[in-house]
Every structure is written in C-alpha cells, then in structure tokens.
Scaffold this active site. Structure first.
Site, PDB file in Angstrom:
ATOM      1  N   TYR A   4       3.541 -15.744   4.800  1.00 30.12           N
ATOM      2  CA  TYR A   4       3.553 -14.413   4.177  1.00 30.12           C
ATOM      3  C   TYR A   4       4.163 -13.382   5.135  1.00 30.12           C
ATOM      4  O   TYR A   4       3.822 -13.340   6.322  1.00 30.12           O
ATOM      5  CB  TYR A   4       2.131 -13.978   3.786  1.00 30.12           C
ATOM      6  CG  TYR A   4       2.092 -12.541   3.352  1.00 30.12           C
ATOM      7  CD1 TYR A   4       2.542 -12.171   2.090  1.00 30.12           C
ATOM      8  CD2 TYR A   4       1.662 -11.537   4.224  1.00 30.12           C
ATOM      9  CE1 TYR A   4       2.553 -10.849   1.699  1.00 30.12           C
ATOM     10  CE2 TYR A   4       1.669 -10.199   3.833  1.00 30.12           C
ATOM     11  CZ  TYR A   4       2.119  -9.862   2.585  1.00 30.12           C
ATOM     12  OH  TYR A   4       2.144  -8.558   2.203  1.00 30.12           O
TER      13      TYR A   4
ATOM     14  N   LYS B  30       3.674  -0.603  -7.645  1.00 27.52           N
ATOM     15  CA  LYS B  30       2.355   0.022  -7.540  1.00 27.52           C
ATOM     16  C   LYS B  30       2.267   1.375  -8.254  1.00 27.52           C
ATOM     17  O   LYS B  30       1.184   1.817  -8.599  1.00 27.52           O
ATOM     18  CB  LYS B  30       1.946   0.153  -6.074  1.00 27.52           C
ATOM     19  CG  LYS B  30       1.881  -1.175  -5.341  1.00 27.52           C
ATOM     20  CD  LYS B  30       1.030  -2.170  -6.090  1.00 27.52           C
ATOM     21  CE  LYS B  30       0.853  -3.510  -5.441  1.00 27.52           C
ATOM     22  NZ  LYS B  30       1.996  -4.369  -5.301  1.00 27.52           N
TER      23      LYS B  30
ATOM     24  N   TYR C 129       8.567  -9.767  -0.793  1.00 19.59           N
ATOM     25  CA  TYR C 129       8.230 -10.159  -2.171  1.00 19.59           C
ATOM     26  C   TYR C 129       9.495 -10.445  -2.991  1.00 19.59           C
ATOM     27  O   TYR C 129       9.738 -11.568  -3.420  1.00 19.59           O
ATOM     28  CB  TYR C 129       7.425  -9.053  -2.870  1.00 19.59           C
ATOM     29  CG  TYR C 129       6.110  -8.768  -2.212  1.00 19.59           C
ATOM     30  CD1 TYR C 129       4.977  -9.511  -2.540  1.00 19.59           C
ATOM     31  CD2 TYR C 129       5.982  -7.768  -1.253  1.00 19.59           C
ATOM     32  CE1 TYR C 129       3.758  -9.263  -1.937  1.00 19.59           C
ATOM     33  CE2 TYR C 129       4.768  -7.512  -0.635  1.00 19.59           C
ATOM     34  CZ  TYR C 129       3.665  -8.262  -0.984  1.00 19.59           C
ATOM     35  OH  TYR C 129       2.463  -8.022  -0.380  1.00 19.59           O
TER      36      TYR C 129
HETATM   37  C1  LIG Z   1       7.297  -5.037  -3.547  1.00 16.82           C
HETATM   38  C2  LIG Z   1       6.160  -5.804  -4.124  1.00 16.82           C
HETATM   39  N1  LIG Z   1       6.402  -6.684  -5.096  1.00 16.82           N
HETATM   40  C3  LIG Z   1       5.415  -7.407  -5.634  1.00 16.82           C
HETATM   41  C4  LIG Z   1       4.110  -7.282  -5.208  1.00 16.82           C
HETATM   42  C5  LIG Z   1       3.087  -8.139  -5.833  1.00 16.82           C
HETATM   43  O1  LIG Z   1       2.527  -7.577  -6.983  1.00 16.82           O
HETATM   44  P1  LIG Z   1       1.034  -7.936  -7.358  1.00 16.82           P
HETATM   45  O2  LIG Z   1       0.208  -7.462  -6.203  1.00 16.82           O
HETATM   46  O3  LIG Z   1       0.755  -7.186  -8.589  1.00 16.82           O
HETATM   47  O4  LIG Z   1       0.954  -9.407  -7.536  1.00 16.82           O
HETATM   48  C6  LIG Z   1       3.809  -6.359  -4.185  1.00 16.82           C
HETATM   49  C7  LIG Z   1       2.461  -6.156  -3.651  1.00 16.82           C
HETATM   50  O5  LIG Z   1       1.615  -6.970  -3.508  1.00 16.82           O
HETATM   51  C8  LIG Z   1       4.863  -5.600  -3.633  1.00 16.82           C
HETATM   52  O6  LIG Z   1       4.645  -4.713  -2.666  1.00 16.82           O
END
Ligand SMILES: Cc1ncc(COP(=O)(O)O)c(C=O)c1O
Length: 328
Positions: free
Chosen positions: A259, A50, A285
C-alpha cells in the site's frame, strides 16, 4: 428515492463531474471503449472522491453542532486533506491523525494540510496506540476542553458517507442516457470500500445495468465492509438492501509492492494516460487501478465490444509528496 433527498447534505462537490471519452488511450490498448468519470474534479482543495462522501458527513457534523472534525489516514491521505478543506469551508477546525514514523517533508497532501492549518498528529505504527485509538483519545481531550468534536472514520466509508456514491451512480445513469452510451463496467480503486458500496447500492436503486469492478489499493478483505456499508445504506434509506457476493467484484492483483508504494505498472499506466490524454492520475489508488484495467484488457477480461467507465477518484496531489522524478 425521496428519502435520499431528505437526508441532510451540504453541497461541497462540484457535480455532475464530466464523463470524458479517452479514444487515444483506448486505441493504444486495442480493446473496449474507455471513458473516464472525472471525480478528480470535484473541488475541495484539488478534488477526489471524498468530496461526495463529505457532503453527507459534514452535514451530519453540522446538525450535531460540531466545531472540530477529526479523521485518520496515511501521511499522504487524500481523504484527510479533503476533510480539512471541508472543515475550513464550514468554519470548523480539523485534526488529522496520520499513520507514519515521522514527517520528513511537508509536501503533497501534507503541504496542503499545512496550508489549511489542520492540526496533524503522527501516530507511529509500532507505538502503543493504534491510529483510531489516538484519534478517539484526542476527541475526548477536545471534549474535556469544551469543544464539540466529530469523528470521521478512515476514508469516510460509513453508510452515510457512501450515500455520496449512491448519488454518483444516479449521476452516471443519467449521463449515460444523455450520452447514449451504455456502460458495461464501472471500474474504480478501493481503499476502504465506501465508493464501491455506494456505487453498487446506487445502481441497484436507480436501475443501472453496469457491473461495478473494484481494484484494491491494499491487501485487506473489503467484502465484509462493503456488505456492512450496504446494510447501513439500506437502513438510512428505509430499504431492505443487501449487497450479495455476486455483485461485488474485487481484484487484489495490483496493489503491490505494498500500500502507498507506486508499482512499476502504476507508473507505466500514469505515463500512458498522461501522454495519450493529458490526464494525471495518482500513484496510490488511481494509478494502480488503471494499471489493473490495462492488464485486464490485455488478458481479455474486458471485451472489445464492451464499454468501460473508469472512475478517476483523484489522488494526484500525492505525486508531489514522493520522489518520483527518476521514474518518469
Ligand atoms: C484517490 C483515492 N481514490 C480511491 C480511494 C478509495 O476509495 P474508498 O475509500 O471509498 O474505497 C481513496 C481513499 O481511500 C482515494 O484517496
């Protein structure tokens, strides 16, 4: 790409993030050569993807005279924690609208949110307002009190936010040249689509030869969102940019059980990377995406002669907000 350089951006991320070879991890898997892009090292209260998006979003907030930033996420949202850190760095307040029943313990990202003194609003998923509605209502209340709120949607995944990953694709192409390593695949987790849209757009704009492969952390159809963000990026850069279905690789086989709940495969993946390379990934994630990468290598999806770059998008602070001790 002059236009990209003209769009306001506040440097918030420590870049370029390193690309590390992980030979001991690769050897155990017995497949392709794997490298890791350390976007967990971007800074902003423990790093993550982010930071790159916030460079553009916070610059826009500043241009618009905002003094308070609102955003939304889950109780252990990395995006919310990093947005709060970015707001503080720029002298603004942060309001985090988080979906959950109640806060039982301020640990992990929630503890960091507290340290950053963000205002936390918990929205019950069974309540009368959606998280987004609650956030917009709060923004209206703040406006009525004479404040200047700026709202960042889930994951900062707008065309503007995704420009951060357009830049990241450029960074990868440049690093790949210096290293003399051509990546065949860039593999990463998906939570709201901005990272993937930005990486695909960036590799098209800057001539990358790699394919971008996303492993979903949730059971949502991300394709329309990725296409939409791609169009928004095109508009911002004054380009005809279309992300076609053939360019989008989305895998939904590894987000289970649901999730936010770490799967057994994610725990195994976390253990393996930690114990071969000393690198910690998160349970929501990056752990699940890594579990996917491992399984896909075992299934022969990625070939022995290919080179893979796994983007470590962060998220490790969430481990401190979960009861995981018995699983390691
Ligand atoms: C650690 C982490 N990796 C990946 C993502 C996913 O990225 P994106 O929201 O751009 O798909 C997020 C957040 O959604 C995240 O917090």
């Amino acid at each position: 790409m002059e236009k990209l350089e003209r769009i306001p951006r506040i440097p918030l991320a420590i870049t370029p993030t390193p690309i590390e070879a992980v030979p001991r991890f690769s050897k155990v898997l017995g497949g392709p050569e794997i490298y890791i892009k350390r976007d967990d090292n971007t800074g902003l209260a423990f790093g993550g993807n982010k930071a790159r998006k916030l460079e553009y979003l916070m610059a826009d907030a500043k241009v618009k005279g905002a003094d308070v930033i609102l955003t939304e996420g889950g109780l252990q949202s990395n995006h919310a924690r990093m947005t709060a850190a970015a707001a503080r760095k720029l002298g603004m307040k942060a309001v985090l609208v988080l979906k959950g029943k109640e806060i039982k313990e301020y640990q992990g990202n929630l503890l960091l949110d507290r340290i950053l003194d963000a205002e936390i609003i918990v929205v019950d998923p069974d309540g009368s307002l959606t998280r987004r509605e609650a956030m917009l209502k709060k923004a209206e209340e703040l406006k009525a009190r004479g404040m200047k709120p700026y709202v960042i949607p889930t994951g900062g995944s707008t065309g503007l936010g995704a420009l951060g990953y357009v830049r990241c694709a450029k960074e990868i192409i440049e690093q790949s040249k210096v290293m003399g390593v051509e990546f065949d695949w860039v593999v990463h987790p998906i939570g709201s689509g901005g990272t993937q849209a930005g990486l695909i757009a960036g590799k098209k704009l800057f001539g990358g030869n790699f394919k971008v492969y996303g492993i979903a952390a949730d059971n949502e159809d991300f394709e329309p969102e990725i296409k939409k963000i791609g169009e928004e990026i095109g508009k911002l850069l004054d380009l005809e940019l279309t992300i076609s279905p053939e360019e989008i690789f989305l895998n939904y086989d590894y987000f289970g059980p649901t999730y936010g709940v770490p799967s057994e495969a994610a725990i195994e993946a976390m253990k393996l990377l930690a114990r071969t390379e000393g690198i910690i990934v998160g349970p929501v994630y990056t752990g699940k995406a890594l579990a996917g990468l491992i399984d896909l290598i075992h299934k022969g999806k990625f070939k022995e002669n290919e080179k893979i770059l796994f983007v470590h998008t962060g998220g490790a602070p969430a481990i401190f907000g979960m009861d995981l001790i018995d699983r390691f």
